[in-house]
Design an enzyme around this catalytic site. Structure first.
Site, PDB file in Angstrom:
ATOM      1  N   ARG A 143      10.848  -2.366  -6.588  1.00  0.00           N
ATOM      2  CA  ARG A 143       9.710  -3.266  -6.753  1.00  0.00           C
ATOM      3  C   ARG A 143      10.121  -4.727  -6.552  1.00  0.00           C
ATOM      4  O   ARG A 143       9.627  -5.618  -7.256  1.00  0.00           O
ATOM      5  CB  ARG A 143       9.075  -3.097  -8.138  1.00  0.00           C
ATOM      6  CG  ARG A 143       8.516  -1.725  -8.412  1.00  0.00           C
ATOM      7  CD  ARG A 143       7.261  -1.453  -7.576  1.00  0.00           C
ATOM      8  NE  ARG A 143       6.534  -0.317  -8.085  1.00  0.00           N
ATOM      9  CZ  ARG A 143       5.461  -0.418  -8.872  1.00  0.00           C
ATOM     10  NH1 ARG A 143       4.990  -1.582  -9.216  1.00  0.00           N
ATOM     11  NH2 ARG A 143       4.868   0.667  -9.294  1.00  0.00           N
ATOM     12  N   ARG A 175       4.733  -8.997  -8.088  1.00  0.00           N
ATOM     13  CA  ARG A 175       4.186 -10.117  -8.840  1.00  0.00           C
ATOM     14  C   ARG A 175       5.184 -11.099  -9.412  1.00  0.00           C
ATOM     15  O   ARG A 175       4.803 -12.180  -9.841  1.00  0.00           O
ATOM     16  CB  ARG A 175       3.276  -9.582  -9.954  1.00  0.00           C
ATOM     17  CG  ARG A 175       1.925  -9.193  -9.409  1.00  0.00           C
ATOM     18  CD  ARG A 175       1.123  -8.478 -10.435  1.00  0.00           C
ATOM     19  NE  ARG A 175       1.820  -7.262 -10.850  1.00  0.00           N
ATOM     20  CZ  ARG A 175       1.370  -6.421 -11.759  1.00  0.00           C
ATOM     21  NH1 ARG A 175       0.260  -6.663 -12.383  1.00  0.00           N
ATOM     22  NH2 ARG A 175       2.046  -5.334 -12.054  1.00  0.00           N
ATOM     23  N   ARG A 226      -1.211 -12.238  -1.471  1.00  0.00           N
ATOM     24  CA  ARG A 226      -2.147 -11.200  -1.880  1.00  0.00           C
ATOM     25  C   ARG A 226      -3.444 -11.755  -2.468  1.00  0.00           C
ATOM     26  O   ARG A 226      -4.351 -10.975  -2.803  1.00  0.00           O
ATOM     27  CB  ARG A 226      -1.483 -10.323  -2.974  1.00  0.00           C
ATOM     28  CG  ARG A 226      -0.638  -9.147  -2.510  1.00  0.00           C
ATOM     29  CD  ARG A 226      -1.476  -7.917  -2.184  1.00  0.00           C
ATOM     30  NE  ARG A 226      -2.659  -7.768  -3.010  1.00  0.00           N
ATOM     31  CZ  ARG A 226      -2.684  -7.269  -4.241  1.00  0.00           C
ATOM     32  NH1 ARG A 226      -1.587  -6.819  -4.777  1.00  0.00           N
ATOM     33  NH2 ARG A 226      -3.809  -7.185  -4.927  1.00  0.00           N
ATOM     34  N   ASP A 260       2.622   1.720  -1.136  1.00  0.00           N
ATOM     35  CA  ASP A 260       2.490   2.297  -2.466  1.00  0.00           C
ATOM     36  C   ASP A 260       2.503   3.812  -2.346  1.00  0.00           C
ATOM     37  O   ASP A 260       2.159   4.349  -1.286  1.00  0.00           O
ATOM     38  CB  ASP A 260       1.200   1.841  -3.163  1.00  0.00           C
ATOM     39  CG  ASP A 260       1.265   2.151  -4.654  1.00  0.00           C
ATOM     40  OD1 ASP A 260       1.841   1.353  -5.405  1.00  0.00           O
ATOM     41  OD2 ASP A 260       0.791   3.227  -5.056  1.00  0.00           O
ATOM     42  N   TYR A 278      -0.901  11.569 -11.120  1.00  0.00           N
ATOM     43  CA  TYR A 278      -2.077  10.718 -10.949  1.00  0.00           C
ATOM     44  C   TYR A 278      -3.291  11.542 -10.561  1.00  0.00           C
ATOM     45  O   TYR A 278      -4.402  11.309 -11.044  1.00  0.00           O
ATOM     46  CB  TYR A 278      -1.799   9.633  -9.895  1.00  0.00           C
ATOM     47  CG  TYR A 278      -0.842   8.583 -10.417  1.00  0.00           C
ATOM     48  CD1 TYR A 278      -1.250   7.710 -11.432  1.00  0.00           C
ATOM     49  CD2 TYR A 278       0.453   8.482  -9.953  1.00  0.00           C
ATOM     50  CE1 TYR A 278      -0.375   6.754 -11.940  1.00  0.00           C
ATOM     51  CE2 TYR A 278       1.331   7.530 -10.455  1.00  0.00           C
ATOM     52  CZ  TYR A 278       0.917   6.677 -11.448  1.00  0.00           C
ATOM     53  OH  TYR A 278       1.768   5.751 -11.967  1.00  0.00           O
TER      54      TYR A 278
END
Ligand code: CP3
Length: 397
Positions: free
Chosen positions: A77, A81, A90, A126, A201
């Site tokens: 990652r 952010r 983004r 992703d 998920y």
């Protein structure tokens, strides 16, 4: 969209250093950029040639358990952010739209390579991208994670999962091609979600702490479970094959939540499906990395599934992890990402411990034990990259 060509244009350059010299490799030729390096013919000299063949890159050598001049490093990652330039790129684009826009994929993939001087880039994408690409109603809710419109609980729900064709993800091929020319030498890692983590998920319907519904299906309806994981293994294999075909130089299977299972259940209900994914990629001839969180008890099985490199979270020291995997595997990891929130001296001390223990592995790629936390100070990651490069070499860490 800024033009990165200036930033990434690298002069032809050769340097040599002795093992205990201060690191004088051209880490940032222009901006933060790490050249590809290769071991020289003399035992202790390192020749660094920014035009050397990508397959000689230190990251790939470590994955292949070959001698390296220093421990290579990248961060799970690493795009995201923690970087102000990521937030800016983004700002007006939803996550999954960004993942389908080649210019944005390229820009965001390059950002951490420039900033941190890491030894590998990882494609900005992703694990849910291939599911979205085949028409599954799935989105990434900001601050929450993947959420699914119609969770899979019964046989008829499987109709949502058709196979993935290369034409479903043209933006991946396009972005990989543009990245390969921009990165010139720094390897690009492709990735996908493991069948179990994708099932978590799809069955639970969104993020969960214990994946109760997923495990209920696994224990309660093995035939349906095996059909589901079989289809996910096919989708994942195709998604990775597209990336490999476009030229990524390594792949990582993120089976992030596999640590929720006992070794017996993992072996019975997941390993056959993940093994199929690794077998499908064997012909690509690129290193295959396998990672999951909380998988201390599964490390041997993650290797057995067919990985060349086993990713280790922070819970098991690397020397112990080396004992838990069969011979012939490199290790990747494993600084606790939360350590990055501590003062620099603590970070440095903990990183040196990871390097020291990593020496017991047949090959070591330095990484965090899981993804970069959003509150991480990017400067700490840049310093950490320097420390890993300077503190590994042939001398003591
Ligand atoms: O490593 C990299 O820099 C490459 C990019 C990458 C992303 N997701 C981008 C992303 C990778 C390798 C992933 C993998 C991924 N996605 C995993 C496996 C890795 C892991 O962390 O265990 C998982 C479980 C997912 C699913 C997912 N996507 C989650 C749980 C989240 C976080 C939700 C949130 O907002 O906190 C996402 C969103 C996501 N994927 C972001 C990024 C940069 C954040 C999106 C944003 O900026 O809002």
């Amino acid at each position: 969209m800024p033009d990165h060509r200036d930033l990434l244009a690298k002069p032809r350059l050769m340097l040599a250093r002795r093992p205990h010299d201060p690191v004088d490799l051209p880490r940032r030729v222009t901006g933060r950029f790490r050249p590809a390096c290769r071991a020289g013919t003399k035992p202790y000299d390192i020749i660094c040639d920014v035009t050397s063949q990508p397959e000689e890159a230190v990251f790939l050598r470590a994955c292949r358990r070959e001698p390296v001049p220093y421990t290579p490093v990248w961060y799970m990652r690493q795009a995201g952010r923690a970087l102000p330039e990521y937030r800016k790129a983004r700002a007006r684009t939803p996550m999954l739209t960004a993942c389908a826009t080649p210019d944005l994929i390229t820009e965001i993939t390059l950002q951490p390579v420039r900033r941190y001087g890491v030894d590998a880039a990882i494609l900005f994408s992703d694990i849910v991208v291939p599911l979205k690409a085949i028409g599954v109603g799935i989105d990434i809710a900001p601050g929450v994670g993947p959420v699914v419109d119609r969770p899979i609980r019964a046989e008829e729900d499987l109709a949502q999962l058709r196979s993935l064709e290369p034409g479903d993800v043209p933006y991946i091929t396009e972005a990989v091609k543009s990245l390969l020319s921009e990165l010139s030498g720094t390897p690009l890692i492709g990735f996908a979600g493991g069948p179990f983590t994708l099932a978590c998920y799809l069955v639970d319907g969104g993020p969960s702490k214990s994946f109760d519904k997923t495990k209920a299906l696994m224990y309660g309806n093995p035939p349906l479970w095996n059909k589901l994981l079989g289809r996910l293994a096919d989708i994942t294999s195709s998604f990775l094959a597209v990336q490999a075909g476009a030229g990524v130089q390594a792949i990582q299977l993120f089976d992030s939540w596999a640590g929720a299972l006992s070794p017996e259940d993992y072996r019975r209900s997941v390993l056959p499906h993940s093994s199929r994914v690794f077998a499908a990629l064997a012909g690509a001839g690129i290193p295959r990395i396998h990672f999951g969180v909380g998988t201390g008890e599964l490390l041997g099985l993650l290797g057995e599934a067919g990985a060349d490199v086993v990713g280790v979270d922070w819970r098991v020291p690397l020397d112990e992890a080396a004992r838990r995997v069969e011979p012939g595997k490199a290790l990747q990891g494993n600084l606790d990402p939360a350590v990055l929130l501590a003062p620099w001296d603590t970070i440095a001390q903990r990183a040196r411990e990871v390097l020291e223990r990593g020496r017991t592995a047949e090959g070591h790629v330095f990484n965090l034990g899981h993804g970069v936390l959003p509150d991480t100070d990017p400067d700490m990651l840049a310093r950490l990259t320097d420390l890993v490069h300077a503190g590994s070499g042939d001398g003591p860490a």
